[in-house]
Motif scaffolding. Structure first.
Motif, mmCIF file in Angstrom:
data_model
loop_
_atom_site.group_PDB
_atom_site.id
_atom_site.type_symbol
_atom_site.label_atom_id
_atom_site.label_comp_id
_atom_site.label_asym_id
_atom_site.label_seq_id
_atom_site.Cartn_x
_atom_site.Cartn_y
_atom_site.Cartn_z
ATOM 1 N N TRP A 218 0.855 -1.190 0.000
ATOM 2 C CA TRP A 218 0.000 0.000 0.000
ATOM 3 C C TRP A 218 0.887 1.235 0.000
ATOM 4 O O TRP A 218 1.933 1.265 0.644
ATOM 5 C CB TRP A 218 -0.896 0.013 1.245
ATOM 6 C CG TRP A 218 -1.946 1.083 1.255
ATOM 7 C CD1 TRP A 218 -3.215 1.005 0.763
ATOM 8 C CD2 TRP A 218 -1.822 2.420 1.789
ATOM 9 N NE1 TRP A 218 -3.883 2.183 0.948
ATOM 10 C CE2 TRP A 218 -3.051 3.079 1.581
ATOM 11 C CE3 TRP A 218 -0.792 3.107 2.417
ATOM 12 C CZ2 TRP A 218 -3.278 4.385 1.985
ATOM 13 C CZ3 TRP A 218 -0.994 4.410 2.819
ATOM 14 C CH2 TRP A 218 -2.235 5.044 2.596
ATOM 15 N N THR A 219 0.459 2.266 -0.714
ATOM 16 C CA THR A 219 1.093 3.580 -0.650
ATOM 17 C C THR A 219 -0.004 4.637 -0.654
ATOM 18 O O THR A 219 -1.067 4.441 -1.250
ATOM 19 C CB THR A 219 2.040 3.841 -1.840
ATOM 20 O OG1 THR A 219 1.282 3.827 -3.060
ATOM 21 C CG2 THR A 219 3.139 2.801 -1.908
ATOM 22 N N GLY A 220 0.267 5.749 0.013
ATOM 23 C CA GLY A 220 -0.706 6.829 0.015
ATOM 24 C C GLY A 220 -0.361 7.897 1.022
ATOM 25 O O GLY A 220 0.623 7.805 1.765
ATOM 26 N N SER A 221 -1.182 8.924 1.061
ATOM 27 C CA SER A 221 -0.980 10.058 1.954
ATOM 28 C C SER A 221 -1.460 9.734 3.358
ATOM 29 O O SER A 221 -2.095 8.698 3.608
ATOM 30 C CB SER A 221 -1.765 11.262 1.426
ATOM 31 O OG SER A 221 -3.168 10.998 1.497
ATOM 32 N N SER A 222 -1.181 10.649 4.289
ATOM 33 C CA SER A 222 -1.657 10.465 5.662
ATOM 34 C C SER A 222 -3.176 10.466 5.709
ATOM 35 O O SER A 222 -3.790 9.690 6.452
ATOM 36 C CB SER A 222 -1.089 11.570 6.562
ATOM 37 O OG SER A 222 0.303 11.432 6.709
ATOM 38 N N ALA A 223 -3.803 11.334 4.911
ATOM 39 C CA ALA A 223 -5.265 11.374 4.879
ATOM 40 C C ALA A 223 -5.827 10.060 4.365
ATOM 41 O O ALA A 223 -6.818 9.541 4.891
ATOM 42 C CB ALA A 223 -5.736 12.540 4.015
ATOM 43 N N ALA A 224 -5.174 9.494 3.339
ATOM 44 C CA ALA A 224 -5.640 8.224 2.791
ATOM 45 C C ALA A 224 -5.447 7.100 3.797
ATOM 46 O O ALA A 224 -6.288 6.201 3.915
ATOM 47 C CB ALA A 224 -4.899 7.919 1.495
ATOM 48 N N LEU A 225 -4.339 7.146 4.550
ATOM 49 C CA LEU A 225 -4.104 6.118 5.567
ATOM 50 C C LEU A 225 -5.118 6.220 6.690
ATOM 51 O O LEU A 225 -5.625 5.206 7.192
ATOM 52 C CB LEU A 225 -2.686 6.249 6.112
ATOM 53 C CG LEU A 225 -2.236 5.176 7.102
ATOM 54 C CD1 LEU A 225 -2.313 3.788 6.479
ATOM 55 C CD2 LEU A 225 -0.829 5.461 7.589
ATOM 56 N N GLU A 226 -5.448 7.432 7.084
ATOM 57 C CA GLU A 226 -6.461 7.634 8.123
ATOM 58 C C GLU A 226 -7.810 7.097 7.674
ATOM 59 O O GLU A 226 -8.592 6.578 8.491
ATOM 60 C CB GLU A 226 -6.574 9.121 8.449
ATOM 61 C CG GLU A 226 -7.648 9.481 9.465
ATOM 62 C CD GLU A 226 -7.385 8.890 10.843
ATOM 63 O OE1 GLU A 226 -8.365 8.692 11.588
ATOM 64 O OE2 GLU A 226 -6.209 8.630 11.170
ATOM 65 N N ALA A 227 -8.080 7.174 6.379
ATOM 66 C CA ALA A 227 -9.365 6.727 5.837
ATOM 67 C C ALA A 227 -9.363 5.243 5.481
ATOM 68 O O ALA A 227 -10.352 4.757 4.906
ATOM 69 C CB ALA A 227 -9.720 7.550 4.600
ATOM 70 N N ALA A 228 -8.268 4.540 5.793
ATOM 71 C CA ALA A 228 -8.162 3.121 5.423
ATOM 72 C C ALA A 228 -7.875 2.282 6.665
ATOM 73 O O ALA A 228 -6.766 1.768 6.836
ATOM 74 C CB ALA A 228 -7.080 2.930 4.372
ATOM 75 N N PRO A 229 -8.854 2.122 7.560
ATOM 76 C CA PRO A 229 -8.606 1.327 8.777
ATOM 77 C C PRO A 229 -8.219 -0.104 8.468
ATOM 78 O O PRO A 229 -7.512 -0.736 9.259
ATOM 79 C CB PRO A 229 -9.943 1.407 9.524
ATOM 80 C CG PRO A 229 -10.951 1.766 8.481
ATOM 81 C CD PRO A 229 -10.232 2.620 7.491
ATOM 82 N N GLU A 230 -8.643 -0.635 7.316
ATOM 83 C CA GLU A 230 -8.287 -2.009 6.979
ATOM 84 C C GLU A 230 -6.781 -2.157 6.736
ATOM 85 O O GLU A 230 -6.204 -3.206 7.038
ATOM 86 C CB GLU A 230 -9.074 -2.476 5.748
ATOM 87 C CG GLU A 230 -8.680 -1.834 4.423
ATOM 88 C CD GLU A 230 -9.244 -0.430 4.211
ATOM 89 O OE1 GLU A 230 -9.016 0.126 3.121
ATOM 90 O OE2 GLU A 230 -9.927 0.088 5.119
#
Length: 238
Positions: A218-230
């Motif tokens: 997985w790669t992404g921003s902090s906002a995307a990580l916050e929105a991806a609890p899985e």
């Protein structure tokens, strides 16, 4: 600035990295995240040319710094490319003083006046000025980490790499290290780091790269990580 493409590596006959992909641009802060034993430190060793020193090697894939393929180059050649490392476990020289530790790596390889000098490091870490005559073995863990960061900065790196930026440090020291990294980011320093403090890295980083069993998953921003609890539940929690 830095690109890893399908990086594979291992130790002896044991493969550890099965396909790590990462890309970062100048001025970005990027994290390598994942549980223990997933290949984060091996990735850092591969970037820095340190795998042969611990019985490992790169098996395949690419490590590209500033559009130049560097996989397999020795550490001193990579340092000349502008990579500075704060290693896991700090690894300060125990019999050298703080000042000698800092001067041991001092270098300036690029145009313009050097950003990092003894005075600049002491301004960033006033405690090191106070301890400048103390040998590395007599420092606290937090002070040793300050030396390790200062030593890496004294190479005047284009990319600063930290393996376990705040592991094992007292809360006040951790807060000081995070404040220093935030200041470096504000000054435009490119940073690649490993740390288990998800809240702190989420505040600091532009992007995150999550590794599981030697692969980028997985790669992404902090906002995307916050929105991806899985993602957090599957790959980052014990």
């Amino acid at each position: 600035m830095l690109r890893l493409e399908n990086l594979t590596a291992g130790y002896g006959g044991s493969q550890v990295l099965f396909g790590v992909d990462l890309e970062m641009k100048p001025g970005q802060v990027v994290t390598l995240l994942g549980r223990n034993g997933m290949g984060k430190t091996t990735t850092i060793r591969a970037i820095m040319g340190l795998l042969p020193s611990v019985g490992g090697r790169i098996w395949g894939g690419e490590v590209v710094v500033d559009n130049r393929a560097v996989a397999g180059l020795p550490p001193h050649r990579l340092a000349r490319q502008g990579l500075g490392l704060v290693p896991e476990g700090r690894q300060v020289f125990p019999t050298l003083t703080v000042e000698e530790n800092l001067l041991a790596t001092a270098a300036h390889r690029f145009a313009g006046a050097p950003r990092w000098t003894l005075a600049a490091v002491y301004e960033m870490f006033p405690r090191l000025r106070e301890r400048r005559r103390n040998p590395g073995a007599k420092l606290s863990g937090g002070e040793q980490q300050m030396v390790a960061i200062g030593r890496a900065l004294m190479t005047n790196p284009r990319l600063l790499i930290l393996d376990e930026a705040t592991e094992g440090l007292a809360p006040l020291i951790r807060a000081e290290i995070w404040a220093v990294l935030a200041r470096l980011k504000a000054e435009g320093q490119s940073i690649l780091l490993i740390d288990k403090n998800l809240a702190a890295v989420s505040r600091l980083a532009d992007r995150h790269v999550v590794i599981e069993k030697g692969r980028t998953v997985w790669t992404g921003s902090s906002a995307a990580l916050e929105a991806a609890p899985e993602v957090r539940d599957s790959y980052l929690h014990l």
